[in-house]
Design a protein around this motif. Structure first.
Motif, PDB file in Angstrom:
ATOM      1  N   ASN A 140       0.748  -1.290  -0.535  1.00  0.00           N
ATOM      2  CA  ASN A 140      -0.088   0.060   0.228  1.00  0.00           C
ATOM      3  C   ASN A 140       0.647   0.975   0.015  1.00  0.00           C
ATOM      4  O   ASN A 140       0.884   2.077   0.983  1.00  0.00           O
ATOM      5  CB  ASN A 140      -1.508  -0.720   1.420  1.00  0.00           C
ATOM      6  N   ILE A 141       1.729   1.039  -1.083  1.00  0.00           N
ATOM      7  CA  ILE A 141       2.917   2.644  -0.838  1.00  0.00           C
ATOM      8  C   ILE A 141       2.039   3.070  -1.874  1.00  0.00           C
ATOM      9  O   ILE A 141       2.649   2.441  -3.029  1.00  0.00           O
ATOM     10  CB  ILE A 141       4.025   2.317  -1.425  1.00  0.00           C
ATOM     11  N   SER A 142       1.676   4.218  -2.292  1.00  0.00           N
ATOM     12  CA  SER A 142       1.524   5.982  -2.631  1.00  0.00           C
ATOM     13  C   SER A 142       2.202   7.326  -2.380  1.00  0.00           C
ATOM     14  O   SER A 142       1.351   7.608  -2.089  1.00  0.00           O
ATOM     15  CB  SER A 142      -0.212   5.773  -3.301  1.00  0.00           C
ATOM     16  N   PRO A 143       3.678   6.844  -3.449  1.00  0.00           N
ATOM     17  CA  PRO A 143       4.977   7.955  -4.109  1.00  0.00           C
ATOM     18  C   PRO A 143       3.810   9.394  -3.850  1.00  0.00           C
ATOM     19  O   PRO A 143       2.900   8.396  -5.288  1.00  0.00           O
ATOM     20  CB  PRO A 143       5.768   7.856  -4.230  1.00  0.00           C
ATOM     21  N   TRP A 144       4.106  10.501  -4.286  1.00  0.00           N
ATOM     22  CA  TRP A 144       3.383  11.423  -4.461  1.00  0.00           C
ATOM     23  C   TRP A 144       4.833  11.920  -5.477  1.00  0.00           C
ATOM     24  O   TRP A 144       5.488  11.872  -5.339  1.00  0.00           O
ATOM     25  CB  TRP A 144       3.339  12.414  -3.782  1.00  0.00           C
ATOM     26  N   TYR A 145       3.992  11.634  -6.789  1.00  0.00           N
ATOM     27  CA  TYR A 145       5.326  11.261  -7.923  1.00  0.00           C
ATOM     28  C   TYR A 145       4.743  13.001  -8.113  1.00  0.00           C
ATOM     29  O   TYR A 145       4.589  14.054  -8.015  1.00  0.00           O
ATOM     30  CB  TYR A 145       4.481  10.980  -9.413  1.00  0.00           C
ATOM     31  N   CYS A 146       6.301  13.349  -9.045  1.00  0.00           N
ATOM     32  CA  CYS A 146       6.352  14.277 -10.461  1.00  0.00           C
ATOM     33  C   CYS A 146       6.641  15.419  -8.859  1.00  0.00           C
ATOM     34  O   CYS A 146       6.789  16.517  -8.840  1.00  0.00           O
ATOM     35  CB  CYS A 146       5.677  15.369 -11.091  1.00  0.00           C
ATOM     36  N   ARG A 147       7.377  15.082  -7.338  1.00  0.00           N
ATOM     37  CA  ARG A 147       7.537  16.383  -6.447  1.00  0.00           C
ATOM     38  C   ARG A 147       9.382  15.873  -5.933  1.00  0.00           C
ATOM     39  O   ARG A 147       9.377  14.973  -6.260  1.00  0.00           O
ATOM     40  CB  ARG A 147       7.550  15.891  -5.001  1.00  0.00           C
ATOM     41  N   SER A 148      10.029  17.058  -6.562  1.00  0.00           N
ATOM     42  CA  SER A 148      11.647  17.352  -6.857  1.00  0.00           C
ATOM     43  C   SER A 148      11.634  17.588  -5.233  1.00  0.00           C
ATOM     44  O   SER A 148      11.683  19.576  -5.243  1.00  0.00           O
ATOM     45  CB  SER A 148      11.879  18.067  -7.708  1.00  0.00           C
ATOM     46  N   VAL A 149      12.640  17.263  -4.783  1.00  0.00           N
ATOM     47  CA  VAL A 149      12.779  17.985  -3.865  1.00  0.00           C
ATOM     48  C   VAL A 149      13.778  19.042  -3.392  1.00  0.00           C
ATOM     49  O   VAL A 149      14.728  18.734  -4.109  1.00  0.00           O
ATOM     50  CB  VAL A 149      12.894  17.314  -2.066  1.00  0.00           C
ATOM     51  N   GLU A 150      13.714  20.710  -3.117  1.00  0.00           N
ATOM     52  CA  GLU A 150      14.820  21.572  -3.385  1.00  0.00           C
ATOM     53  C   GLU A 150      15.758  22.027  -1.700  1.00  0.00           C
ATOM     54  O   GLU A 150      16.000  22.363  -2.613  1.00  0.00           O
ATOM     55  CB  GLU A 150      13.657  23.165  -4.196  1.00  0.00           C
ATOM     56  N   SER A 151      14.071  21.523  -1.005  1.00  0.00           N
ATOM     57  CA  SER A 151      15.936  22.110   0.462  1.00  0.00           C
ATOM     58  C   SER A 151      15.030  21.315   2.205  1.00  0.00           C
ATOM     59  O   SER A 151      13.741  20.921   1.711  1.00  0.00           O
ATOM     60  CB  SER A 151      15.474  23.298   0.594  1.00  0.00           C
ATOM     61  N   ALA A 152      15.508  21.577   2.713  1.00  0.00           N
ATOM     62  CA  ALA A 152      15.093  20.010   4.072  1.00  0.00           C
ATOM     63  C   ALA A 152      15.840  20.346   4.840  1.00  0.00           C
ATOM     64  O   ALA A 152      17.413  20.784   4.559  1.00  0.00           O
ATOM     65  CB  ALA A 152      15.373  18.982   3.638  1.00  0.00           C
ATOM     66  N   VAL A 153      15.195  21.156   6.057  1.00  0.00           N
ATOM     67  CA  VAL A 153      15.746  22.573   6.707  1.00  0.00           C
ATOM     68  C   VAL A 153      15.145  22.122   8.223  1.00  0.00           C
ATOM     69  O   VAL A 153      13.952  21.710   8.578  1.00  0.00           O
ATOM     70  CB  VAL A 153      15.166  23.747   6.871  1.00  0.00           C
ATOM     71  N   PHE A 154      16.444  21.102   9.232  1.00  0.00           N
ATOM     72  CA  PHE A 154      15.121  20.690  10.952  1.00  0.00           C
ATOM     73  C   PHE A 154      15.265  22.219  11.591  1.00  0.00           C
ATOM     74  O   PHE A 154      16.131  22.514  12.124  1.00  0.00           O
ATOM     75  CB  PHE A 154      16.604  19.964  11.348  1.00  0.00           C
ATOM     76  N   VAL A 155      14.677  22.602  11.879  1.00  0.00           N
ATOM     77  CA  VAL A 155      13.792  23.752  12.613  1.00  0.00           C
ATOM     78  C   VAL A 155      13.692  23.209  14.263  1.00  0.00           C
ATOM     79  O   VAL A 155      13.128  22.640  14.588  1.00  0.00           O
ATOM     80  CB  VAL A 155      12.474  24.163  11.840  1.00  0.00           C
ATOM     81  N   GLU A 156      14.901  23.577  15.021  1.00  0.00           N
ATOM     82  CA  GLU A 156      15.156  23.551  16.261  1.00  0.00           C
ATOM     83  C   GLU A 156      14.061  23.930  17.521  1.00  0.00           C
ATOM     84  O   GLU A 156      13.479  23.810  18.092  1.00  0.00           O
ATOM     85  CB  GLU A 156      16.676  24.161  16.811  1.00  0.00           C
ATOM     86  N   GLY A 157      13.360  24.928  16.359  1.00  0.00           N
ATOM     87  CA  GLY A 157      12.614  25.324  17.726  1.00  0.00           C
ATOM     88  C   GLY A 157      11.070  24.738  17.858  1.00  0.00           C
ATOM     89  O   GLY A 157      10.388  24.358  19.200  1.00  0.00           O
TER      90      GLY A 157
END
Length: 231
Positions: A140-157
């Motif tokens: 039951n894996i349904s990926p969200w296609y056509c999503r190009s990840v541009e950035s990922a930030v871990f927010v300490e707050g």
């Protein structure tokens, strides 16, 4: 060959993380794959709702699918973001026609789904692609296609990951928020062609191995192969 950092999560919290509350209107139809019927219906129901996800997985190749299956097995909510329009895109789009697994099938199976005993020891490209599609459907894996990840930030707050992805069909930017982030983009996700003197003035064809399909068209030609890896 460009190398991507792989971050695999060894333990997961069951605290909820929140998916972005953006609302998707006039969303274009995605290209058809075997998993779209279920996933599109699910997304229709969630269009005006705020989803909660614990884990965001980037990449719907073997590693991404295996991670999602393990999380689903433990009832841990997750979402898979994939920049292409299908799962297992390296196998489907960037491999040569007569490719077979070069490792015994036992070492190339994903969690909870061994290869059938009657399948060849060294499976063909077509057979392994079918295995990946069946795996996504089975768990039951349904990926969200056509999503190009541009950035990922871990927010300490808020102690959460904030992931920005571009919807390459609509051009819109989407933001996802989660407790955990898994990067499963593969070590050879991007082909690397070194900048060599004379390369761009060379009159012949220059081809990266990820774009090679077969020897047809190269008969009676002199070919120089640079690199001594499997490709």
């Amino acid at each position: 060959m460009a190398t991507h950092v792989l971050e695999f999560v060894s333990a997961f919290s069951c605290h909820h993380a929140y998916h972005t509350p953006y609302k998707r209107r006039n969303y274009p139809s995605l290209p058809h794959t075997s998993s779209h019927t279920h996933s599109e219906r699910k997304r229709e129901l969630e269009t005006e709702a705020e989803m909660e996800e614990v884990v965001v997985i980037v990449g719907a190749g073997s590693a991404g699918l295996a991670t999602s299956a393990c999380l689903n097995h433990l009832s841990i909510s997750n979402i898979v973001l994939e920049k292409e329009d299908c799962c297992g895109s390296l196998w489907k789009k960037r491999t040569y026609d007569r490719l077979n697994l070069h490792l015994y099938k036992k070492f190339c199976s994903l969690p909870f789904k061994p290869h059938p005993p009657k399948s060849p020891a060294f499976m063909s490209k077509a057979a392994f692609i079918q295995y990946l599609d069946d795996y996504a459907s089975s768990f039951n894996i349904s990926p969200w296609y056509c999503r190009s990840v541009e950035s990922a930030v871990f927010v300490e707050g808020d102690q959460k990951w904030h992931i920005e992805a571009k919807n390459t069909m609509s051009g819109e930017m989407e933001v996802y928020v989660s407790n955990f982030l898994v990067i499963a983009t593969a070590e050879n996700g991007e082909g690397y062609v070194p900048s060599l003197p004379g390369l761009y003035s060379f009159g012949g064809e220059v081809l990266h191995s990820s774009n090679y399909k077969s020897a047809m068209g190269y008969e009676a030609k002199e070919v120089l192969v640079v690199g001594c890896g499997n490709s």
